[in-house]
Design a protein around this motif. Structure first.
Motif, mmCIF file in Angstrom:
data_model
loop_
_atom_site.group_PDB
_atom_site.id
_atom_site.type_symbol
_atom_site.label_atom_id
_atom_site.label_comp_id
_atom_site.label_asym_id
_atom_site.label_seq_id
_atom_site.Cartn_x
_atom_site.Cartn_y
_atom_site.Cartn_z
ATOM 1 N N THR A 13 0.821 -1.216 0.000
ATOM 2 C CA THR A 13 0.000 0.000 0.000
ATOM 3 C C THR A 13 0.854 1.265 0.000
ATOM 4 O O THR A 13 0.366 2.336 -0.373
ATOM 5 C CB THR A 13 -0.935 0.025 1.230
ATOM 6 N N GLN A 14 2.114 1.161 0.406
ATOM 7 C CA GLN A 14 2.967 2.350 0.494
ATOM 8 C C GLN A 14 3.037 3.098 -0.826
ATOM 9 O O GLN A 14 2.941 4.322 -0.876
ATOM 10 C CB GLN A 14 4.371 1.933 0.946
ATOM 11 N N ILE A 15 3.171 2.347 -1.919
ATOM 12 C CA ILE A 15 3.289 2.978 -3.231
ATOM 13 C C ILE A 15 2.003 3.692 -3.635
ATOM 14 O O ILE A 15 1.999 4.596 -4.472
ATOM 15 C CB ILE A 15 3.684 1.923 -4.288
ATOM 16 N N LEU A 16 0.895 3.305 -3.019
ATOM 17 C CA LEU A 16 -0.404 3.883 -3.372
ATOM 18 C C LEU A 16 -0.632 5.268 -2.781
ATOM 19 O O LEU A 16 -1.392 6.059 -3.337
ATOM 20 C CB LEU A 16 -1.526 2.962 -2.872
ATOM 21 N N LEU A 17 -0.028 5.547 -1.628
ATOM 22 C CA LEU A 17 -0.442 6.720 -0.858
ATOM 23 C C LEU A 17 -0.367 8.029 -1.641
ATOM 24 O O LEU A 17 -1.367 8.759 -1.720
ATOM 25 C CB LEU A 17 0.359 6.807 0.438
ATOM 26 N N PRO A 18 0.781 8.400 -2.238
ATOM 27 C CA PRO A 18 0.793 9.671 -2.978
ATOM 28 C C PRO A 18 -0.059 9.621 -4.233
ATOM 29 O O PRO A 18 -0.619 10.637 -4.656
ATOM 30 C CB PRO A 18 2.274 9.888 -3.310
ATOM 31 N N ARG A 19 -0.223 8.447 -4.843
ATOM 32 C CA ARG A 19 -1.046 8.328 -6.048
ATOM 33 C C ARG A 19 -2.518 8.544 -5.725
ATOM 34 O O ARG A 19 -3.240 9.216 -6.464
ATOM 35 C CB ARG A 19 -0.822 6.959 -6.696
ATOM 36 N N VAL A 20 -2.953 7.966 -4.611
ATOM 37 C CA VAL A 20 -4.346 8.160 -4.201
ATOM 38 C C VAL A 20 -4.584 9.615 -3.807
ATOM 39 O O VAL A 20 -5.607 10.209 -4.159
ATOM 40 C CB VAL A 20 -4.700 7.206 -3.046
ATOM 41 N N ALA A 21 -3.635 10.196 -3.076
ATOM 42 C CA ALA A 21 -3.771 11.602 -2.687
ATOM 43 C C ALA A 21 -3.859 12.513 -3.907
ATOM 44 O O ALA A 21 -4.495 13.569 -3.871
ATOM 45 C CB ALA A 21 -2.612 12.016 -1.792
ATOM 46 N N SER A 22 -3.247 12.088 -5.024
ATOM 47 C CA SER A 22 -3.264 12.887 -6.250
ATOM 48 C C SER A 22 -4.607 12.840 -6.958
ATOM 49 O O SER A 22 -4.840 13.601 -7.907
ATOM 50 C CB SER A 22 -2.174 12.401 -7.213
ATOM 51 N N LEU A 23 -5.515 11.958 -6.521
ATOM 52 C CA LEU A 23 -6.843 11.900 -7.130
ATOM 53 C C LEU A 23 -7.664 13.143 -6.805
ATOM 54 O O LEU A 23 -8.636 13.447 -7.502
ATOM 55 C CB LEU A 23 -7.585 10.651 -6.653
ATOM 56 N N ALA A 24 -7.276 13.840 -5.740
ATOM 57 C CA ALA A 24 -7.922 15.118 -5.397
ATOM 58 C C ALA A 24 -7.001 16.253 -5.833
ATOM 59 O O ALA A 24 -5.783 16.188 -5.625
ATOM 60 C CB ALA A 24 -8.179 15.199 -3.897
ATOM 61 N N SER A 25 -7.571 17.276 -6.451
ATOM 62 C CA SER A 25 -6.757 18.420 -6.863
ATOM 63 C C SER A 25 -6.070 19.027 -5.652
ATOM 64 O O SER A 25 -6.645 19.055 -4.551
ATOM 65 C CB SER A 25 -7.632 19.476 -7.542
ATOM 66 N N PRO A 26 -4.832 19.510 -5.811
ATOM 67 C CA PRO A 26 -4.109 20.080 -4.667
ATOM 68 C C PRO A 26 -4.953 21.108 -3.923
ATOM 69 O O PRO A 26 -5.525 22.013 -4.524
ATOM 70 C CB PRO A 26 -2.887 20.723 -5.318
ATOM 71 N N GLY A 27 -5.049 20.909 -2.635
ATOM 72 C CA GLY A 27 -5.854 21.794 -1.801
ATOM 73 C C GLY A 27 -5.557 21.549 -0.345
ATOM 74 O O GLY A 27 -4.405 21.375 0.042
ATOM 75 N N LYS A 28 -6.594 21.471 0.450
ATOM 76 C CA LYS A 28 -6.473 21.325 1.895
ATOM 77 C C LYS A 28 -6.671 19.863 2.271
ATOM 78 O O LYS A 28 -7.757 19.301 2.098
ATOM 79 C CB LYS A 28 -7.528 22.197 2.583
ATOM 80 N N HIS A 60 0.922 9.194 5.834
ATOM 81 C CA HIS A 60 -0.185 9.789 5.089
ATOM 82 C C HIS A 60 0.017 11.293 4.905
ATOM 83 O O HIS A 60 -0.307 11.848 3.849
ATOM 84 C CB HIS A 60 -1.509 9.528 5.812
ATOM 85 N N GLN A 61 0.538 11.958 5.913
ATOM 86 C CA GLN A 61 0.801 13.392 5.787
ATOM 87 C C GLN A 61 1.848 13.662 4.715
ATOM 88 O O GLN A 61 1.693 14.559 3.881
ATOM 89 C CB GLN A 61 1.271 13.956 7.124
ATOM 90 N N ARG A 62 2.920 12.866 4.738
ATOM 91 C CA ARG A 62 3.991 13.066 3.763
ATOM 92 C C ARG A 62 3.492 12.809 2.349
ATOM 93 O O ARG A 62 3.797 13.553 1.410
ATOM 94 C CB ARG A 62 5.169 12.142 4.085
ATOM 95 N N ALA A 63 2.696 11.747 2.174
ATOM 96 C CA ALA A 63 2.191 11.413 0.847
ATOM 97 C C ALA A 63 1.285 12.511 0.306
ATOM 98 O O ALA A 63 1.350 12.860 -0.883
ATOM 99 C CB ALA A 63 1.448 10.085 0.898
ATOM 100 N N ALA A 64 0.435 13.067 1.160
ATOM 101 C CA ALA A 64 -0.446 14.149 0.723
ATOM 102 C C ALA A 64 0.348 15.384 0.336
ATOM 103 O O ALA A 64 0.010 16.094 -0.620
ATOM 104 C CB ALA A 64 -1.455 14.479 1.813
ATOM 105 N N ALA A 65 1.426 15.643 1.071
ATOM 106 C CA ALA A 65 2.281 16.781 0.729
ATOM 107 C C ALA A 65 2.969 16.566 -0.609
ATOM 108 O O ALA A 65 3.094 17.490 -1.419
ATOM 109 C CB ALA A 65 3.312 17.004 1.833
ATOM 110 N N ILE A 66 3.418 15.334 -0.872
ATOM 111 C CA ILE A 66 4.034 15.015 -2.158
ATOM 112 C C ILE A 66 3.044 15.282 -3.292
ATOM 113 O O ILE A 66 3.418 15.731 -4.373
ATOM 114 C CB ILE A 66 4.492 13.539 -2.175
ATOM 115 N N ALA A 67 1.765 15.023 -3.035
ATOM 116 C CA ALA A 67 0.721 15.240 -4.048
ATOM 117 C C ALA A 67 0.342 16.711 -4.189
ATOM 118 O O ALA A 67 -0.535 17.041 -4.988
ATOM 119 C CB ALA A 67 -0.513 14.416 -3.701
ATOM 120 N N GLY A 68 0.975 17.584 -3.416
ATOM 121 C CA GLY A 68 0.758 19.020 -3.571
ATOM 122 C C GLY A 68 -0.243 19.639 -2.629
ATOM 123 O O GLY A 68 -0.575 20.825 -2.758
ATOM 124 N N HIS A 69 -0.726 18.881 -1.654
ATOM 125 C CA HIS A 69 -1.707 19.411 -0.709
ATOM 126 C C HIS A 69 -1.033 20.156 0.444
ATOM 127 O O HIS A 69 0.106 19.853 0.820
ATOM 128 C CB HIS A 69 -2.547 18.276 -0.126
#
Length: 218
Positions: A87-102, A113-122
């Motif tokens: 599942t580790q590889i999934l975290l930033p990819r799933v976070a990228s399904l939402a446009s960068p925001g909050k 999870h926090q790090r992955a969301a930040a990688i996705a631009g949130h």
């Protein structure tokens, strides 16, 4: 800047006995490793044919795996299942399904999870109030939670998912430990409603940590 700093931070997931021995060379042996959530009592293994180690998996076998996972996790169908090498590889990819925001993560919980969301631009914040999550573009909940075992009722999660979906947001529920939790609280069977991604981990229950395997249900 905080999001960039968090994205650059490598999170130590534990599980490295080599690193532990280097840090504490005079510690008594053997180590009792409490740093991972992997089940040390693995699912009974069986004799594998030699071809299992000499060929890449056929696409048909991947589909078969998705069908088995859908049945085990109570997902609507194999079409709702994505199998990945952990599942580790999934975290930033799933976070990228939402446009960068909050992005809001219900904590305290698994820090990746926090790090992955930040990688996705949130812009990421950990919060301790469930009700606050309705204000997110991306809300992330570990259920049952790591490390305290907190459980959020399915009804509350579905209400939250509806609020997020109405504004184009996304709810991610990490159910890595749901195999030993109350299955009635799982959202695996609800992913067809949209705006919900459920993550499931193979090793937390079945063990066999050397087999890197995880699933996204969506």
């Amino acid at each position: 800047m905080k999001s960039l700093d968090r994205a650059a931070t490598v999170v130590d997931h534990g599980g490295s006995l080599g690193r532990a021995r280097a840090l504490f060379p005079h510690a008594p042996q053997p180590f009792v490793d409490l740093s991972t959530g992997i089940n040390p009592h693995s699912y009974p293994f069986f004799n594998l044919p030699a071809t299992a180690l000499s060929r890449l998996p056929e696409a048909a076998r991947v589909r078969e795996l998705a069908e088995v996972a859908a049945s085990v996790y109570d997902a609507p169908s194999a079409a709702n299942v994505v199998a990945t090498p952990g599942t580790q590889i999934l975290l930033p990819r799933v976070a990228s399904l939402a446009s960068p925001g909050k992005a809001l993560v219900l904590g305290p919980t698994y820090a990746e999870h926090q790090r992955a969301a930040a990688i996705a631009g949130h812009a990421v914040t950990e919060v301790d109030d469930f009700e606050v999550l309705a204000g997110a573009d991306l809300a992330i909940i570990v259920n049952p939670n790591n490390p305290d075992g907190r459980i959020i009722e399915r009804k509350k999660l579905l209400d939250l998912a509806g609020k997020l979906r109405a504004k184009g947001g996304l709810l991610v529920v990490d159910e890595a430990f749901m195999d030993v939790g109350p299955r009635a609280e799982s959202l695996a069977g609800d992913v067809e409603q949209g705006g919900i991604v459920v993550l499931r981990s193979f090793g937390k229950f079945f063990g066999l940590a050397g087999l890197r395997l995880g699933f996204a249900l969506a």
